[in-house]
Design a protein around this motif. Sequence first.
Motif, PDB file in Angstrom:
ATOM      1  N   THR A 194      23.980 126.445  37.554  1.00 56.36           N
ATOM      2  CA  THR A 194      22.748 125.675  37.758  1.00 56.36           C
ATOM      3  C   THR A 194      23.046 124.446  38.601  1.00 56.36           C
ATOM      4  OG1 THR A 194      20.868 124.630  36.637  1.00 56.36           O
ATOM      5  CG2 THR A 194      23.033 124.241  35.690  1.00 56.36           C
ATOM      6  N   SER A 225      19.902 120.570  31.892  1.00 56.78           N
ATOM      7  CA  SER A 225      18.641 121.025  31.297  1.00 56.78           C
ATOM      8  C   SER A 225      17.738 119.833  31.005  1.00 56.78           C
ATOM      9  CB  SER A 225      18.924 121.763  29.994  1.00 56.78           C
ATOM     10  OG  SER A 225      19.691 122.905  30.271  1.00 56.78           O
ATOM     11  N   GLU A 228      33.658 124.535  26.169  1.00 56.47           N
ATOM     12  CA  GLU A 228      33.318 124.234  27.572  1.00 56.47           C
ATOM     13  C   GLU A 228      34.582 124.400  28.401  1.00 56.47           C
ATOM     14  OE1 GLU A 228      30.540 123.286  29.685  1.00 56.47           O
ATOM     15  OE2 GLU A 228      32.208 123.617  31.048  1.00 56.47           O
ATOM     16  N   VAL A 246      33.622 138.636  31.891  1.00 58.76           N
ATOM     17  CA  VAL A 246      33.589 137.399  31.095  1.00 58.76           C
ATOM     18  C   VAL A 246      32.391 137.449  30.140  1.00 58.76           C
ATOM     19  CG1 VAL A 246      33.321 134.889  31.175  1.00 58.76           C
ATOM     20  CG2 VAL A 246      34.751 136.029  32.865  1.00 58.76           C
ATOM     21  N   TYR A 274      17.617 131.788  33.439  1.00 55.45           N
ATOM     22  CA  TYR A 274      16.557 131.601  34.431  1.00 55.45           C
ATOM     23  C   TYR A 274      15.888 132.933  34.782  1.00 55.45           C
ATOM     24  CZ  TYR A 274      19.152 127.289  34.663  1.00 55.45           C
ATOM     25  OH  TYR A 274      19.796 126.127  34.310  1.00 55.45           O
TER      26      TYR A 274
END
Length: 231
Positions: free
Chosen positions: A66, A70, A118, A168, A191
């Motif tokens: 992205t 968000s 992360e 993945v 999305y």
Amino acid sequence: MAASPRIQKSNKQDNSAGRQDRLAEFDLHIFVLNERGKGDKPLAQGGAPVLNDVANRFDWLRRRGTIAPSSRFLVRRMLGRLDFSRDMDLLQLGFGTGVFTEEIVRRMTPRSTVTVFEVDERCRAHVVDDLRVTYVEASAETISEHFPGKRFDNIVSTLPFASLPRQVSLNVFSQIRAHLATNGKLLQFQYSLVSRNDLRDLFGSEPEIDFELRNLPPAFIYDVRNGEAPV
Ligand SMILES: C[S@@+](CC[C@H](N)C(=O)[O-])C[C@H]1O[C@@H](n2cnc3c(N)ncnc32)[C@H](O)[C@@H]1O
């Protein structure tokens, strides 16, 4: 080459310095450094610097999936699907700049926890400083290595499955299946609707779909419960 993971214990004593300094003082529950996802490609090494730079940026963009964090509308709409009045152990996949974690920490009970996976080390700068947060800098493909046998009450995923390498995504799906408690919820935003079939196959039931227009780009929210689907 992937460095071996390092686990650093929290040191909550020193609160005098800035956030970066506190991070350097291991101001985290658990911090696993520089472990690359198993199915992920290594960043380009050697060769022409410009090409390497382009390859690295492309790889980063694909993992990031992205251009902007968000929106608060998406965060609230998605988290509104969980009952935060109960104690829970929540697993969050994909941290970014921490917009989800900040709101989770704001909503959750004092006895709840949130564990975040992360891969991007740049996100470390935004880590949410709260004793209920465990931040693991590693791919969501490696949950079992860090929390063998653990079942989380709910999972909130912001991973960009549409742009990640297929292998993945498959590795992460099987980790989600293994680590979500029975009757726990998986919340995922995307999305597009391309992950719908994957999530249906994973849990054997149709995900509920919600939509948030006030996000860049507008996003679908998948909400699926882990029933007694086949393993
Ligand atoms: C679409 S961004 C969402 C970031 C943030 N949660 C938000 O909503 O703004 C996806 C995040 O997932 C991370 N990510 C990508 N692949 C991952 C993986 N295999 N394991 C853990 N995190 C991953 C990326 O580095 C990125 O920070």
